[in-house]
Design an enzyme around this catalytic site. Structure first.
Site, PDB file in Angstrom:
ATOM      1  N   SER A 163      -1.384 -11.632  -8.961  1.00  0.00           N
ATOM      2  CA  SER A 163      -1.057 -10.548  -8.038  1.00  0.00           C
ATOM      3  C   SER A 163      -0.581  -9.319  -8.809  1.00  0.00           C
ATOM      4  CB  SER A 163      -0.009 -10.994  -7.018  1.00  0.00           C
ATOM      5  OG  SER A 163       1.072 -11.631  -7.653  1.00  0.00           O
ATOM      6  N   SER A 189       0.541  -5.391  -1.424  1.00  0.00           N
ATOM      7  CA  SER A 189       1.359  -4.277  -1.901  1.00  0.00           C
ATOM      8  C   SER A 189       2.423  -3.852  -0.900  1.00  0.00           C
ATOM      9  CB  SER A 189       0.478  -3.078  -2.262  1.00  0.00           C
ATOM     10  OG  SER A 189      -0.145  -3.281  -3.505  1.00  0.00           O
ATOM     11  N   ASN A 197      -3.805  -7.680 -10.104  1.00  0.00           N
ATOM     12  CA  ASN A 197      -4.840  -7.215  -9.188  1.00  0.00           C
ATOM     13  C   ASN A 197      -4.389  -6.664  -7.839  1.00  0.00           C
ATOM     14  OD1 ASN A 197      -7.177  -8.074 -10.836  1.00  0.00           O
ATOM     15  ND2 ASN A 197      -6.307 -10.107 -10.475  1.00  0.00           N
ATOM     16  N   TYR A 198      -3.247  -7.057  -7.375  1.00  0.00           N
ATOM     17  CA  TYR A 198      -2.900  -6.717  -5.997  1.00  0.00           C
ATOM     18  C   TYR A 198      -1.701  -5.806  -5.801  1.00  0.00           C
ATOM     19  CZ  TYR A 198      -6.304 -10.141  -4.518  1.00  0.00           C
ATOM     20  OH  TYR A 198      -7.479 -10.812  -4.293  1.00  0.00           O
ATOM     21  N   LEU A 199      -0.797  -5.813  -6.730  1.00  0.00           N
ATOM     22  CA  LEU A 199       0.401  -5.006  -6.528  1.00  0.00           C
ATOM     23  C   LEU A 199       0.205  -3.645  -7.154  1.00  0.00           C
ATOM     24  CD1 LEU A 199       3.028  -7.760  -7.324  1.00  0.00           C
ATOM     25  CD2 LEU A 199       2.099  -7.058  -5.111  1.00  0.00           C
TER      26      LEU A 199
END
Length: 889
Positions: free
Chosen positions: A844, A644, A847-849
């Site tokens: 991403s 992020s 789940n990640y950003l």
DNA sequence: TTTGAAACTTAGAAGCGATGAT
DNA sequence: ATCATCGCTTCTAAGTTTCAAA
């Protein structure tokens, strides 16, 4: 073979535990010595272990031996003392559900490892050990031979091994883990008043919302709505809604949980009602005329055996069917089923090679085609019927609010599609029946009735967990759960918490980095290894890397890296090459901090390729340490944080530049940042099957553009020789040669003629329609002739560096300039596409950003969120979309 | 301690339907 | 209108993390 001691003997040095005490010798001194930073690096010592991607050598792994060997399915069950009685463990439900008795297929009960301890006898000076050896000569636990404590003591005096500074545990003692509670109707959380559940106001942060075509969503506010947030919108909505027909009154309650606070804590709900799960339809035997063949002859299979055969038959055209392990596992399991359900015509199936499943496959193909060719209306009807049937399962009532359920369909039986070199791929996955399933539901809720005969295995009322149903799967004996959908409040809350935790790391990361940088030089081996591992996790976004068992694919993460996975290249580059989650290859050449380089060299010293690189670190000790640095910090938080923060930074860098950009340019910039994050996290996908083809097309187009440019240059030269000396118009068409030009011109000529003919016909049709006289053949002929002449001329032009054009020099200059831009842009696009062919952006994004980064960015740049978030993402992140334009991660 | 069950997140592939090119 | 492509959704495998039992 049951646990053969034979295997044991073959390579049984305590493997892994770097026998000659790497580092430990006596943990004390020697460790200290070895850790001195000053030592030289005999380059020759640097191990290089090139192995090609997909198949890490792992002979040693078989030492497993300490575990029950899984290949012994055929040995009589009860016999081996080492083997847990399968009967005892077999889930009753799995049996004959699908008509396939579980006991037949599932040789062993729980794949539980029966393990022996290995009493180490070498390196006596070593720490007291009981290193458990395992796999690849690695033990289920890393082969560390010491226990951290040992180090401490011995390892250089001083240096209080941080190891144990008790982490600031929260004495909170949350509600007792359900584990026990699960037995059954749990005793209800003992009044636990102290249970951190403060959700008083929560009850009503609900709004009624009407769907409007206009996209604006809100409308009247539920009377009990607590906060005043978003009032403006509501008003607007209301007005609009007024005019609007009430019919769509399907107002959904939107629970604005993110405005209420609370939510943390271990009680997840007060009341919960749901309808259980949907079981797949029972097996329907194939038509009598569809039969597989064995040794050329048709086989009359009873349904139970036929079903399993059909699982395989449906896959014969896939890669799976080309895989030896897959085929073997399938065949072994199928034979067990066949034994109990033999062919009715007495065929004795013993050889996989003699099986011909293609008649079944063909049948499936035609069925598929039939379905596909159904009239649209009928298809729609079928879908409607299905949806209606499933409707009640798709939602549940959580604390009185309607929430979407995620995977309410029970997984159908089939063949296990393990990834990579999973030793069990191809094995038969049983049909799940009600007897296998435990429901978790509110105390006062009615117990749903299964949609197939049978009774639930158990009913429990545990409100500290979020699942609605679960069962144990027979391949790996792991649990499968039915959870709420990603867009539900429960998932949303924990998702938001996840990102908040990652943001919290911002405030600690400097200190943490400083600490591990210091520890890179620690004299305590365990600490130094841990620091080095943290460096990788932080810098490279590696996963934690738990130990894995024998009966799983051999993949690793940070803590489970083996020496063979890293190669050192002076002066300070490390080459990583290993298979990570899902057997995706991680290959990276990275320059690292010199101390890290040095450390790795030391860690690898005196170890075999298959020994653990970090023999003193495991995920548990690592996370324990991380938590002591920041509450709630674990390895995976770094991945979220780095993904992020990187994304935010990349977008910020382009902020100015995008001020006046087109929408497309903005999207490109966003996707570019997204891609870099995906690369950081090593999110891959199989390149699209058509990739090469479409690249080829692009290359052709690229050359065509170059050709055009060349022609214009030449035209310029023809007008004025002096252009030839201008660098701007120098030859820049290296990718096209004479042959290509010839072919290209011929192909263009063909196309032009075709075009002319088509146009001719069309024109005539039109003329006739209009009641006019159509053109005669001669019109076409002369056109064709003109084209032919033109290309003749071009052919003559070839190689002369002269070209004809009716443009002026100025116009040509301009056109060349423009074309040059286009070529450049196109080239970029090509490179981009090629570079991205194996990068998956979705993972991403999902789940990640932090979605608020995207929401804010969209506001700043005036981009509709729908351009970047699919419908599911929009519903997944309702809590984030309200972030204002200035929001920063 | 160590082990592994339990619960939840993260992951790529497969399936499917919308969309654009022909 | 048909077909191919592509992106989204669904599916379920494979991770991480926590904690209790051995």
């Amino acid at each position: 073979m049951s646990t053969d001691s034979a295997m044991l003997s073959d390579d049984n040095r305590p493997a892994t535990s770097s026998p000659n005490g790497h580092a430990n010798g006596k943990n004390g001194t020697s460790a200290t010595e070895q850790l001195s930073d000053e030592e030289e690096i005999p380059l020759s010592q640097v191990t290089r272990t090139p192995y090609s991607s997909a198949q890490p050598p792992r002979q040693k792994r078989k030492r497993a031996v300490y575990y029950e060997s899984s290949s012994e399915d055929d040995t009589p069950l009860a016999s081996s003392p080492l083997k847990p009685s399968s009967d005892a463990v077999t889930k009753p439900g799995a049996i004959n559900a699908t008509t396939v008795p579980a006991s037949l297929v599932n040789g062993k009960g729980k794949g539980k490892a029966v393990k022996e301890e290995y009493t180490e006898c070498e390196t006596p000076d070593d720490a007291p050990s009981k290193a458990k050896v395992n796999a690849n000569g690695r033990s289920k636990r890393p082969a560390r031979k010491k226990a951290k404590h040992d180090d401490d003591d011995d390892d250089d005096e001083a240096v209080s091994d941080s190891g144990d500074s008790t982490p600031p545990t929260k004495k909170k003692r949350a509600v007792p883990r359900k584990r026990k509670a699960k037995e059954q109707s749990e005793p209800e959380p003992e009044s636990e008043d102290d249970a951190p559940v403060k959700k008083p106001s929560i009850q009503r942060a609900t709004k009624k919302v009407k769907k409007e075509d206009g996209g604006g969503a809100t409308s009247e506010v539920d009377a009990s709505k607590p906060k005043k947030r978003g009032t403006k919108k509501e008003k607007e909505g209301k007005e609009k809604g007024k005019g609007k027909n009430k019919k769509e009154e399907e107002e959904e309650e939107v629970f604005r949980w993110w405005e209420v606070g609370g939510g943390d804590g271990s009680v997840k709900w007060k009341t919960l009602e749901h309808n259980g799960v949907i079981f797949p339809p029972p097996y329907e035997p194939l038509p009598l005329d569809v039969k597989m063949k064995y040794d050329g002859k048709e086989v009359d299979l009873p349904p139970a055996s036929e079903e399993v055969a059909s699982f395989y038959a449906a896959m014969i055209e896939t890669d799976h069917a080309q895989d030896a392990t897959f085929n073997k596992n399938f065949f072994d399991d199928w034979k067990k089923v066949l034994k109990a359900n033999p062919p009715l015509n007495g065929t004795n199936i013993v050889s996989f090679e003699l099986c011909d499943f293609s008649p079944m496959f063909q049948h499936f193909e035609t069925e598929k085609a039939k379905k596909k060719s159904l009239p649209a209306a009928e298809k729609k009807e079928l879908k409607k019927a299905r949806d209606d049937m499933e409707a009640k399962y798709t939602t549940c009532l959580l604390d009185g609010r309607k929430e979407k359920v995620g995977n309410f369909r029970v997984e159908p039986p089939g063949l296990f599609r393990g990834r990579g070199e999973h030793p069990k791929k191809g094995a038969l996955k049983f049909r799940v029946r009600p007897e296998d399933i435990t429901l978790n539901i509110g105390k006062d809720a009615p117990i749903p009735v299964p949609n197939m005969p049978g009774k639930w295995k158990a009913i429990q009322h545990d409100n500290t967990v979020t699942w609605l149903a679960n069962w144990t799967e027979n391949i790996n004996n792991s649990h499968k759960y039915v959870f709420l959908a990603a867009g539900s409040s429960l998932k949303g809350q924990s998702d938001m918490l996840k990102f908040e935790k990652a943001r919290e790391l911002k405030n600690h990361v400097d200190r943490i980095r400083q600490n591990y940088n210091t520890d890179l030089r620690s004299k305590v081996m365990a600490d130094r290894q841990r620091a080095t591992a943290m460096y990788f996790i932080d810098k490279l976004a590696l996963r934690a890397g738990n130990e894995k068992g024998e009966d799983e694919a051999d993949t690793v993460g940070c803590c489970s890296l083996r020496c063979e996975h890293l190669t050192l290249e002076s002066p300070n580059t490390i080459v990583f090459d290993f298979l990570g989650k899902d057997s995706i290859r991680y290959y990276n050449q990275v320059p690292v901090d010199p101390q890290v380089f040095k450390n790795i060299r030391i860690f690898k010293e005196n170890k075999e390729d298959e020994d653990a690189l970090f023999d003193r670190v495991n995920t548990s000790s690592l996370n324990k340490h991380l938590t002591s640095e920041m509450k709630g910090l674990t390895a995976k938080v770094f991945r979220t944080y780095n993904a992020s923060i990187t994304f935010q930074k990349l977008l910020d860098e382009k902020e100015e530049e995008l001020k006046n950009a087109t929408l497309q340019e903005k999207l490109n910039a966003y996707n570019h940042a997204n891609r870099l994050v995906a690369i950081l996290c090593n999110h891959q996908r199989a390149a699209p099957k058509t990739h090469d083809q479409s690249m080829e097309k692009m290359r052709y187009k690229y050359r065509s553009l170059k050709y055009e440019r060349m022609k214009m240059r030449h035209a310029l030269f023809a007008l004025d020789d002096s252009y030839k000396s201008d660098d701007k118009y120098a030859d820049d068409e290296s990718e096209i040669d004479d042959d290509w030009i010839t072919t290209h011109e011929e192909s263009m000529r063909g196309k032009d003629m075709e075009k002319a003919e088509k146009k001719f016909e069309k024109d005539n049709e039109k003329l006739i329609e209009d009641g006019k006289e159509p053109h005669g053949q001669s019109v076409l002929d002369s056109k064709i002739k003109a084209i032919k002449d033109e290309y003749k001329r071009l052919a003559k032009e070839r190689g002369t560096k002269k070209a004809k054009s009716n443009k002026t020099a100025e116009k040509l200059e301009e056109a060349i300039e423009k074309l040059g831009q286009r070529i450049k842009a196109f080239k970029l696009q090509m490179v981009d596409r090629d570079a991205g062919k194996e990068v998956a952006l979705g993972t991403s994004k999902i789940n990640y950003l932090d979605p608020r980064i995207t929401a804010a960015w969209c506001k700043t740049h005036d981009v509709p969120i729908e351009k970047l978030f699919s419908k599911t993402l929009v519903t997944k992140f309702p809590w984030a979309l309200e972030a204002d334009a200035y929001w920063k991660f």
